[in-house]
Design a protein around this motif. Sequence first.
Motif, PDB file in Angstrom:
ATOM      1  N   LEU A   5       0.847  -1.183   0.000  1.00 46.26           N
ATOM      2  CA  LEU A   5       0.000   0.000   0.000  1.00 46.26           C
ATOM      3  C   LEU A   5       0.886   1.237   0.000  1.00 46.26           C
ATOM      4  O   LEU A   5       2.006   1.211   0.517  1.00 46.26           O
ATOM      5  CB  LEU A   5      -0.893   0.024   1.244  1.00 46.26           C
ATOM      6  N   GLN A   6       0.362   2.325  -0.557  1.00 43.90           N
ATOM      7  CA  GLN A   6       1.155   3.540  -0.670  1.00 43.90           C
ATOM      8  C   GLN A   6       0.240   4.760  -0.585  1.00 43.90           C
ATOM      9  O   GLN A   6      -0.926   4.712  -0.977  1.00 43.90           O
ATOM     10  CB  GLN A   6       1.876   3.527  -2.012  1.00 43.90           C
ATOM     11  N   THR A   7       0.786   5.863  -0.063  1.00 46.35           N
ATOM     12  CA  THR A   7       0.045   7.123  -0.041  1.00 46.35           C
ATOM     13  C   THR A   7       0.354   7.898  -1.306  1.00 46.35           C
ATOM     14  O   THR A   7       1.366   7.663  -1.968  1.00 46.35           O
ATOM     15  CB  THR A   7       0.440   7.998   1.164  1.00 46.35           C
ATOM     16  N   MET A   8      -0.508   8.829  -1.618  1.00 48.21           N
ATOM     17  CA  MET A   8      -0.240   9.721  -2.737  1.00 48.21           C
ATOM     18  C   MET A   8       0.739  10.775  -2.226  1.00 48.21           C
ATOM     19  O   MET A   8       0.483  11.427  -1.207  1.00 48.21           O
ATOM     20  CB  MET A   8      -1.534  10.371  -3.237  1.00 48.21           C
ATOM     21  N   PHE A  60      -4.032  -9.950   9.786  1.00 44.23           N
ATOM     22  CA  PHE A  60      -3.697  -9.411   8.461  1.00 44.23           C
ATOM     23  C   PHE A  60      -4.781  -8.437   8.006  1.00 44.23           C
ATOM     24  O   PHE A  60      -4.496  -7.320   7.571  1.00 44.23           O
ATOM     25  CB  PHE A  60      -3.551 -10.564   7.462  1.00 44.23           C
ATOM     26  N   GLU A  61      -6.048  -8.860   8.127  1.00 43.35           N
ATOM     27  CA  GLU A  61      -7.160  -8.018   7.702  1.00 43.35           C
ATOM     28  C   GLU A  61      -7.285  -6.763   8.560  1.00 43.35           C
ATOM     29  O   GLU A  61      -7.582  -5.684   8.049  1.00 43.35           O
ATOM     30  CB  GLU A  61      -8.459  -8.817   7.725  1.00 43.35           C
ATOM     31  N   LYS A  62      -7.017  -6.886   9.847  1.00 42.79           N
ATOM     32  CA  LYS A  62      -7.070  -5.725  10.736  1.00 42.79           C
ATOM     33  C   LYS A  62      -5.982  -4.713  10.361  1.00 42.79           C
ATOM     34  O   LYS A  62      -6.239  -3.503  10.312  1.00 42.79           O
ATOM     35  CB  LYS A  62      -6.904  -6.173  12.185  1.00 42.79           C
ATOM     36  N   ALA A  63      -4.770  -5.204  10.076  1.00 38.35           N
ATOM     37  CA  ALA A  63      -3.671  -4.323   9.674  1.00 38.35           C
ATOM     38  C   ALA A  63      -3.994  -3.643   8.339  1.00 38.35           C
ATOM     39  O   ALA A  63      -3.760  -2.446   8.166  1.00 38.35           O
ATOM     40  CB  ALA A  63      -2.367  -5.113   9.569  1.00 38.35           C
ATOM     41  N   ARG A  64      -4.555  -4.402   7.406  1.00 40.64           N
ATOM     42  CA  ARG A  64      -4.949  -3.848   6.103  1.00 40.64           C
ATOM     43  C   ARG A  64      -6.003  -2.765   6.266  1.00 40.64           C
ATOM     44  O   ARG A  64      -5.865  -1.661   5.730  1.00 40.64           O
ATOM     45  CB  ARG A  64      -5.483  -4.965   5.215  1.00 40.64           C
ATOM     46  N   ASP A  65      -7.050  -3.063   7.020  1.00 40.55           N
ATOM     47  CA  ASP A  65      -8.142  -2.107   7.202  1.00 40.55           C
ATOM     48  C   ASP A  65      -7.669  -0.823   7.876  1.00 40.55           C
ATOM     49  O   ASP A  65      -8.113   0.271   7.524  1.00 40.55           O
ATOM     50  CB  ASP A  65      -9.271  -2.742   8.003  1.00 40.55           C
ATOM     51  N   ALA A  66      -6.755  -0.941   8.841  1.00 43.08           N
ATOM     52  CA  ALA A  66      -6.228   0.240   9.526  1.00 43.08           C
ATOM     53  C   ALA A  66      -5.491   1.152   8.548  1.00 43.08           C
ATOM     54  O   ALA A  66      -5.631   2.379   8.601  1.00 43.08           O
ATOM     55  CB  ALA A  66      -5.300  -0.184  10.663  1.00 43.08           C
ATOM     56  N   GLN A  67      -4.724   0.563   7.637  1.00 41.70           N
ATOM     57  CA  GLN A  67      -3.981   1.378   6.667  1.00 41.70           C
ATOM     58  C   GLN A  67      -4.907   1.997   5.627  1.00 41.70           C
ATOM     59  O   GLN A  67      -4.698   3.130   5.195  1.00 41.70           O
ATOM     60  CB  GLN A  67      -2.888   0.551   5.997  1.00 41.70           C
ATOM     61  N   LEU A  68      -5.934   1.274   5.226  1.00 44.24           N
ATOM     62  CA  LEU A  68      -6.903   1.832   4.276  1.00 44.24           C
ATOM     63  C   LEU A  68      -7.622   3.030   4.891  1.00 44.24           C
ATOM     64  O   LEU A  68      -7.861   4.034   4.211  1.00 44.24           O
ATOM     65  CB  LEU A  68      -7.908   0.763   3.837  1.00 44.24           C
ATOM     66  N   LYS A  69      -7.931   2.960   6.175  1.00 44.05           N
ATOM     67  CA  LYS A  69      -8.584   4.080   6.860  1.00 44.05           C
ATOM     68  C   LYS A  69      -7.656   5.287   6.963  1.00 44.05           C
ATOM     69  O   LYS A  69      -8.119   6.421   7.010  1.00 44.05           O
ATOM     70  CB  LYS A  69      -9.041   3.663   8.258  1.00 44.05           C
ATOM     71  N   ARG A  70      -6.351   5.047   6.991  1.00 40.19           N
ATOM     72  CA  ARG A  70      -5.374   6.132   7.069  1.00 40.19           C
ATOM     73  C   ARG A  70      -5.093   6.772   5.713  1.00 40.19           C
ATOM     74  O   ARG A  70      -4.291   7.685   5.614  1.00 40.19           O
ATOM     75  CB  ARG A  70      -4.065   5.615   7.660  1.00 40.19           C
ATOM     76  N   GLY A  71      -5.731   6.277   4.659  1.00 39.98           N
ATOM     77  CA  GLY A  71      -5.572   6.886   3.346  1.00 39.98           C
ATOM     78  C   GLY A  71      -4.604   6.189   2.410  1.00 39.98           C
ATOM     79  O   GLY A  71      -4.330   6.684   1.317  1.00 39.98           O
ATOM     80  N   PHE A  72      -4.081   5.044   2.800  1.00 42.79           N
ATOM     81  CA  PHE A  72      -3.198   4.287   1.920  1.00 42.79           C
ATOM     82  C   PHE A  72      -4.032   3.614   0.841  1.00 42.79           C
ATOM     83  O   PHE A  72      -5.187   3.239   1.067  1.00 42.79           O
ATOM     84  CB  PHE A  72      -2.411   3.232   2.704  1.00 42.79           C
ATOM     85  N   ARG A  73      -3.445   3.427  -0.321  1.00 46.18           N
ATOM     86  CA  ARG A  73      -4.119   2.753  -1.428  1.00 46.18           C
ATOM     87  C   ARG A  73      -3.355   1.489  -1.795  1.00 46.18           C
ATOM     88  O   ARG A  73      -2.128   1.469  -1.782  1.00 46.18           O
ATOM     89  CB  ARG A  73      -4.181   3.661  -2.653  1.00 46.18           C
TER      90      ARG A  73
END
Length: 86
Positions: A5-8, A60-73
């Motif tokens: 995942l990466q931020t803009m 894994f899913e919890k870590a993914r969801d946390a990053q998606l909420k922080r704006g990572f794509r």
Amino acid sequence: MRLYLQTMPASSEAPRYVQIVLEQDLLGGWTLYRESGTQGGKATLKREQFLEREAAIAAFEKARDAQLKRGFRVMFAQGLDGPHGR
């Protein structure tokens, strides 16, 4: 399973990234790796171990969801049904 995942990036800053990897070890346990940092800069690697597959996938899913909420794509997904899991 692997997610990158990466931020803009802002105009003059390097983008931030997070890589989440879930692997089964030789003894049947599971290891969750979380690497984060700035593209081309310093990175941090954290590791968690799990005995049960279900607990590892939940983490894994919890870590993914946390990053998606922080704006990572999601830039890259391997071993998943889609970029958001099952």
